[in-house]
Design a protein around this motif. Structure first.
Motif, mmCIF file in Angstrom:
data_model
loop_
_atom_site.group_PDB
_atom_site.id
_atom_site.type_symbol
_atom_site.label_atom_id
_atom_site.label_comp_id
_atom_site.label_asym_id
_atom_site.label_seq_id
_atom_site.Cartn_x
_atom_site.Cartn_y
_atom_site.Cartn_z
ATOM 1 N N LEU A 1 -47.938 1.877 -23.269
ATOM 2 C CA LEU A 1 -46.734 2.130 -24.099
ATOM 3 C C LEU A 1 -45.496 2.289 -23.030
ATOM 4 O O LEU A 1 -44.604 1.778 -23.159
ATOM 5 C CB LEU A 1 -46.835 3.465 -24.786
ATOM 6 C CG LEU A 1 -45.816 3.920 -25.636
ATOM 7 C CD1 LEU A 1 -45.213 2.828 -26.576
ATOM 8 C CD2 LEU A 1 -46.225 5.287 -26.225
ATOM 9 N N ARG B 1 -53.805 3.847 -23.491
ATOM 10 C CA ARG B 1 -52.789 3.445 -24.520
ATOM 11 C C ARG B 1 -51.280 3.704 -24.117
ATOM 12 O O ARG B 1 -50.586 2.951 -24.181
ATOM 13 C CB ARG B 1 -53.200 3.901 -25.511
ATOM 14 C CG ARG B 1 -54.215 3.053 -26.412
ATOM 15 C CD ARG B 1 -54.345 3.347 -27.877
ATOM 16 N NE ARG B 1 -54.699 4.957 -28.207
ATOM 17 C CZ ARG B 1 -55.929 5.101 -28.203
ATOM 18 N NH1 ARG B 1 -57.068 4.473 -27.974
ATOM 19 N NH2 ARG B 1 -56.232 6.585 -28.343
ATOM 20 N N ASP B 2 -51.443 5.108 -23.577
ATOM 21 C CA ASP B 2 -49.974 5.520 -23.177
ATOM 22 C C ASP B 2 -49.617 4.884 -21.968
ATOM 23 O O ASP B 2 -48.152 4.766 -21.764
ATOM 24 C CB ASP B 2 -50.185 7.226 -23.010
ATOM 25 C CG ASP B 2 -50.283 7.832 -24.583
ATOM 26 O OD1 ASP B 2 -50.013 7.070 -25.414
ATOM 27 O OD2 ASP B 2 -50.417 8.992 -24.292
ATOM 28 N N GLN C 1 -44.366 -1.084 -21.937
ATOM 29 C CA GLN C 1 -43.417 -1.540 -22.918
ATOM 30 C C GLN C 1 -42.331 -0.903 -23.069
ATOM 31 O O GLN C 1 -41.025 -1.448 -23.113
ATOM 32 C CB GLN C 1 -44.158 -1.414 -24.368
ATOM 33 C CG GLN C 1 -45.133 -2.360 -24.334
ATOM 34 C CD GLN C 1 -46.295 -2.230 -25.610
ATOM 35 O OE1 GLN C 1 -45.648 -1.288 -26.498
ATOM 36 N NE2 GLN C 1 -47.297 -2.577 -25.807
ATOM 37 N N GLN C 2 -42.410 0.691 -22.919
ATOM 38 C CA GLN C 2 -40.728 1.225 -23.147
ATOM 39 C C GLN C 2 -39.950 0.985 -21.867
ATOM 40 O O GLN C 2 -38.838 0.951 -21.999
ATOM 41 C CB GLN C 2 -41.039 2.664 -23.258
ATOM 42 C CG GLN C 2 -41.506 3.112 -24.673
ATOM 43 C CD GLN C 2 -41.979 4.891 -24.670
ATOM 44 O OE1 GLN C 2 -42.057 5.277 -23.570
ATOM 45 N NE2 GLN C 2 -42.193 5.119 -25.785
#
Length: 98
Positions: free
Chosen positions: A59, A55-56, A62-63
């Motif tokens: 992320l 998940r990270d 995305q970031q």
């Protein structure tokens, strides 16, 4: 008949990788950070476990406004130019393919 749930596996490098992911989450998308993100993405892609790390990593994509395609294109160029893992002193290069 429902299939039994497969229990998540623990990756042998998860503890060490967790520290790297935490560092990436706090940092900027430098060349070294992109190389690490690509390496960890490949390691955990399709791995049956380490859900929090997976998940990270998503992320971070995305970031940093990345797709897998753009990340791999960028890191291929970094590797081609010999800049990946340049921070390691000569003779201490460590390959981690687990």
């Amino acid at each position: 008949m429902p299939q039994p749930q497969q229990q998540d596996q623990v990756h042998p490098q998860a503890n060490r990788d967790r520290l790297i992911v935490d560092s990436l989450l706090k940092g900027e998308p430098s060349e070294q950070a992109l190389v690490e993100l690509a390496r960890l993405h490949i390691r955990y892609q399709g791995f049956p476990g380490a859900r929090e790390i997976q998940r990270d990593l998503q992320l971070l994509f995305q970031q940093w406004g990345l797709t897998e395609e753009t990340l791999f294109a960028t890191t291929r160029e970094i590797h081609r130019a010999g800049r990946a893992y340049k921070h390691l002193r000569h003779g201490e290069e460590q390959q981690d393919w687990s």
